[in-house]
Design an enzyme around this catalytic site. Structure first.
Site, PDB file in Angstrom:
ATOM      1  N   HIS A  17       0.875  35.385 -14.785  1.00  9.86           N
ATOM      2  CA  HIS A  17       2.147  34.638 -14.815  1.00  9.86           C
ATOM      3  C   HIS A  17       3.319  35.606 -14.621  1.00  9.86           C
ATOM      4  CE1 HIS A  17      -0.176  31.741 -17.603  1.00  9.86           C
ATOM      5  NE2 HIS A  17       0.054  31.062 -16.499  1.00  9.86           N
ATOM      6  N   LYS A  41      -0.997  17.215 -24.757  1.00  9.70           N
ATOM      7  CA  LYS A  41      -1.838  18.390 -24.573  1.00  9.70           C
ATOM      8  C   LYS A  41      -1.936  19.164 -25.892  1.00  9.70           C
ATOM      9  CE  LYS A  41      -2.540  21.640 -20.846  1.00  9.70           C
ATOM     10  NZ  LYS A  41      -2.104  22.215 -19.610  1.00  9.70           N
ATOM     11  N   ARG A  90      -3.961  30.570  -7.350  1.00 13.39           N
ATOM     12  CA  ARG A  90      -4.941  31.633  -7.572  1.00 13.39           C
ATOM     13  C   ARG A  90      -6.079  31.580  -6.566  1.00 13.39           C
ATOM     14  NH1 ARG A  90      -6.275  30.127 -13.480  1.00 13.39           N
ATOM     15  NH2 ARG A  90      -5.910  28.137 -12.466  1.00 13.39           N
ATOM     16  N   SER A 128      -5.376  31.411 -18.942  1.00 13.92           N
ATOM     17  CA  SER A 128      -5.102  31.513 -20.383  1.00 13.92           C
ATOM     18  C   SER A 128      -6.373  31.216 -21.172  1.00 13.92           C
ATOM     19  CB  SER A 128      -3.996  30.535 -20.768  1.00 13.92           C
ATOM     20  OG  SER A 128      -2.834  30.819 -20.030  1.00 13.92           O
TER      21      SER A 128
HETATM   22  N1  COA Z   1      -2.070  33.915 -13.365  1.00 18.71           N
HETATM   23  C1  COA Z   1      -2.960  33.614 -14.306  1.00 18.71           C
HETATM   24  N2  COA Z   1      -3.246  32.382 -14.714  1.00 18.71           N
HETATM   25  C2  COA Z   1      -2.584  31.395 -14.125  1.00 18.71           C
HETATM   26  C3  COA Z   1      -1.637  31.612 -13.115  1.00 18.71           C
HETATM   27  C4  COA Z   1      -1.386  32.949 -12.746  1.00 18.71           C
HETATM   28  N3  COA Z   1      -0.505  33.258 -11.804  1.00 18.71           N
HETATM   29  N4  COA Z   1      -1.152  30.436 -12.717  1.00 18.71           N
HETATM   30  C5  COA Z   1      -1.784  29.491 -13.428  1.00 18.71           C
HETATM   31  N5  COA Z   1      -2.642  30.066 -14.270  1.00 18.71           N
HETATM   32  C6  COA Z   1      -3.547  29.372 -15.195  1.00 18.71           C
HETATM   33  C7  COA Z   1      -2.949  29.174 -16.556  1.00 18.71           C
HETATM   34  O1  COA Z   1      -3.208  30.245 -17.396  1.00 18.71           O
HETATM   35  C8  COA Z   1      -3.630  27.918 -17.018  1.00 18.71           C
HETATM   36  O2  COA Z   1      -4.882  28.230 -17.565  1.00 18.71           O
HETATM   37  P1  COA Z   1      -5.609  27.286 -18.613  1.00 18.71           P
HETATM   38  O3  COA Z   1      -5.907  26.003 -17.900  1.00 18.71           O
HETATM   39  O4  COA Z   1      -6.806  28.058 -18.963  1.00 18.71           O
HETATM   40  O5  COA Z   1      -4.652  27.099 -19.758  1.00 18.71           O
HETATM   41  C9  COA Z   1      -3.886  27.117 -15.733  1.00 18.71           C
HETATM   42  O6  COA Z   1      -3.802  28.064 -14.698  1.00 18.71           O
HETATM   43  C10 COA Z   1      -2.874  26.026 -15.530  1.00 18.71           C
HETATM   44  O7  COA Z   1      -1.648  26.624 -15.427  1.00 18.71           O
HETATM   45  P2  COA Z   1      -0.184  26.127 -15.721  1.00 18.71           P
HETATM   46  O8  COA Z   1       0.622  26.827 -14.700  1.00 18.71           O
HETATM   47  O9  COA Z   1       0.203  26.370 -17.117  1.00 18.71           O
HETATM   48  O10 COA Z   1      -0.192  24.627 -15.348  1.00 18.71           O
HETATM   49  P3  COA Z   1      -0.535  23.318 -16.110  1.00 18.71           P
HETATM   50  O11 COA Z   1      -1.677  22.676 -15.461  1.00 18.71           O
HETATM   51  O12 COA Z   1      -0.595  23.517 -17.580  1.00 18.71           O
HETATM   52  O13 COA Z   1       0.754  22.475 -15.703  1.00 18.71           O
HETATM   53  C11 COA Z   1       3.049  21.818 -15.687  1.00 18.71           C
HETATM   54  C12 COA Z   1       1.954  22.652 -16.352  1.00 18.71           C
HETATM   55  C13 COA Z   1       4.175  21.815 -16.690  1.00 18.71           C
HETATM   56  C14 COA Z   1       3.525  22.482 -14.428  1.00 18.71           C
HETATM   57  C15 COA Z   1       2.587  20.387 -15.303  1.00 18.71           C
HETATM   58  O14 COA Z   1       1.708  19.887 -16.282  1.00 18.71           O
HETATM   59  C16 COA Z   1       3.756  19.443 -15.211  1.00 18.71           C
HETATM   60  O15 COA Z   1       4.555  19.514 -14.287  1.00 18.71           O
HETATM   61  N6  COA Z   1       3.892  18.559 -16.216  1.00 18.71           N
HETATM   62  C17 COA Z   1       5.010  17.634 -16.359  1.00 18.71           C
HETATM   63  C18 COA Z   1       4.704  16.244 -15.839  1.00 18.71           C
HETATM   64  C19 COA Z   1       4.955  16.175 -14.380  1.00 18.71           C
HETATM   65  O16 COA Z   1       6.069  16.324 -13.935  1.00 18.71           O
HETATM   66  N7  COA Z   1       3.874  16.010 -13.615  1.00 18.71           N
HETATM   67  C20 COA Z   1       3.965  16.012 -12.154  1.00 18.71           C
HETATM   68  C21 COA Z   1       4.173  14.654 -11.576  1.00 18.71           C
HETATM   69  S1  COA Z   1       2.796  13.594 -11.827  1.00 18.71           S
END
Ligand code: COA
Length: 158
Positions: A17, A41, A90, A128
């Site tokens: 990140h 969540k 990724r 994560s």
């Molecule tokens: N390096 C390492 N790990 C990474 C990474 C990177 N560059 N990018 C993503 N990841 C991993 C994270 O660690 C996480 O791992 P985990 O699943 O083991 O916890 C996974 O990828 C998901 O990453 P994250 O970027 O946190 O995304 P998320 O799926 O939790 O989504 C939001 C978070 C906030 C972006 C998304 O849920 C959202 O937009 N929610 C609001 C509702 C909405 O507007 N939805 C869209 C319209 S329907």
């Protein structure tokens, strides 16, 4: 002024990140990092803990501001004046999920673009959850997260 929003759960924030944040901070005049607060969540760290953790890691970037985000990401982007949502990709496994989110966001608000940045290959396998799995068995996570995050994880598990 170009403003971006990088949203994520950051549970916990990893070096993957931080790589996106560092590179993203060079692309925008101002980059907001949005710590997602989603009642549906289950997180290991509370909203406040994740907010403080991400703030600590981002304090070295003068144009980066960390905020708590709830509800739709496009609404948060609009609220802070961001013209783009930044996401890291990724591997192929991320593509379908990200395409779906980017498409939904585009349909919700045509003015907000989603920009994808390829994750540094060093971290393309990292998540994560992987970090949490390793630390639970007392494994070495120093290549994946900062010392501050290691301390916070140890307090949770030991
Ligand atoms: N390096 C390492 N790990 C990474 C990474 C990177 N560059 N990018 C993503 N990841 C991993 C994270 O660690 C996480 O791992 P985990 O699943 O083991 O916890 C996974 O990828 C998901 O990453 P994250 O970027 O946190 O995304 P998320 O799926 O939790 O989504 C939001 C978070 C906030 C972006 C998304 O849920 C959202 O937009 N929610 C609001 C509702 C909405 O507007 N939805 C869209 C319209 S329907």
């Amino acid at each position: 002024m170009k403003i971006g929003l990088y949203p994520g759960s950051f549970d916990p924030i990893t070096l993957g990140h931080l790589d996106i944040i560092e590179r993203g901070s060079k692309m925008f005049d101002k980059l907001y990092v949005g710590v997602a607060s989603n009642m549906r969540k289950t997180y290991l760290f509370s909203d406040e803990e994740r907010l403080q953790m991400v703030k600590e890691e981002c304090k070295k970037y003068p144009n980066v501001e960390v905020i708590l985000c709830s509800g739709l990401t496009v609404n948060e982007a609009k609220r802070v004046g961001a013209s783009a949502i930044l996401r890291g990709l990724r591997a192929m496994m991320d593509f379908e999920y990200e395409l779906q989110m980017a498409t939904a966001n585009k349909m919700l608000d045509d003015d907000v673009e989603t920009l994808f940045m390829m994750t540094n290959p060093h971290y393309s396998y990292l998540s994560s959850s992987v970090v949490k799995e390793i630390i639970k068995d007392n494994g070495d996570i120093s290549k994946f997260v900062t010392p501050n995050v290691i301390e916070m994880l140890k307090k949770k598990y030991f």
